[in-house]
Design an enzyme around this catalytic site. Structure first.
Site, PDB file in Angstrom:
ATOM      1  N   ARG A  86       4.493 -56.362  19.867  1.00 33.69           N
ATOM      2  CA  ARG A  86       4.200 -56.521  21.300  1.00 33.69           C
ATOM      3  C   ARG A  86       5.111 -57.597  21.906  1.00 33.69           C
ATOM      4  O   ARG A  86       5.581 -57.453  23.029  1.00 33.69           O
ATOM      5  CB  ARG A  86       2.728 -56.881  21.506  1.00 33.69           C
ATOM      6  N   ASN A 113       9.440 -47.251  30.651  1.00 35.58           N
ATOM      7  CA  ASN A 113       9.654 -48.575  30.061  1.00 35.58           C
ATOM      8  C   ASN A 113      10.110 -48.523  28.604  1.00 35.58           C
ATOM      9  O   ASN A 113       9.955 -49.476  27.859  1.00 35.58           O
ATOM     10  CB  ASN A 113       8.405 -49.446  30.234  1.00 35.58           C
ATOM     11  N   HIS A 116       6.555 -47.670  23.556  1.00 35.79           N
ATOM     12  CA  HIS A 116       5.105 -47.897  23.502  1.00 35.79           C
ATOM     13  C   HIS A 116       4.826 -48.652  22.216  1.00 35.79           C
ATOM     14  O   HIS A 116       5.480 -48.413  21.198  1.00 35.79           O
ATOM     15  CB  HIS A 116       4.346 -46.563  23.471  1.00 35.79           C
TER      16      HIS A 116
END
Length: 140
Positions: A86, A113, A116
């Site tokens: 993350r 983006n 994931h």
């Protein structure tokens, strides 16, 4: 503790030939790629994967986007994999992502983006099982 996390290289990154650059970032940051494959999601698969968002305004456009091109799904392994992944990918919105993160460097928008990543060990396990059987995941 060694953990596993789940990654998707999304359609916008696949279309722009960023698969290699993103996989390289994973390895440069200590992740072992223990499973990886390219898939084209069906509507049923995309809706199932994002079922928790059903009924939300962004659900239908998200499903369409995820079906727009093949994606690359991977299982990554290292100490603190979920948290470290993350951090590596950055915030969902690339405009607020930190310099040097994958989303800051490659993402086009909040939806497009590029990647994931699972947000918890529980979700990582669920997402890995959604795309991979045990015989497709290899210890390294």
């Amino acid at each position: 503790m060694t953990e596993r996390t789940f990654s998707i290289i999304k359609p916008d990154a696949v279309k722009r030939n960023l698969i290699g650059a993103i996989l390289t970032r994973f390895e440069q940051n200590g992740f072992k790629i223990i499973a990886s494959k390219m898939v084209r999601l069906t509507r049923e698969q995309a809706e199932g994967f994002y079922a928790e968002h059903q009924g939300k305004e962004f659900f239908a456009p998200l499903v369409e986007y995820m079906m727009s091109s093949p994606i690359v799904v991977s299982v990554l392994e290292k100490e603190n994999a979920v948290k470290d992944y993350r951090t590596l990918i950055g915030t969902t919105n690339p405009e607020t992502a930190e310099e040097g993160t994958i989303r800051k460097d490659f993402a086009l928008s909040q939806r497009e983006n590029s990647v994931h990543g699972s947000d918890s060990i529980e979700n990582a396990n669920r997402e890995i099982a959604y795309f991979f059987t045990d015989c497709e995941i290899f210890e390294r």
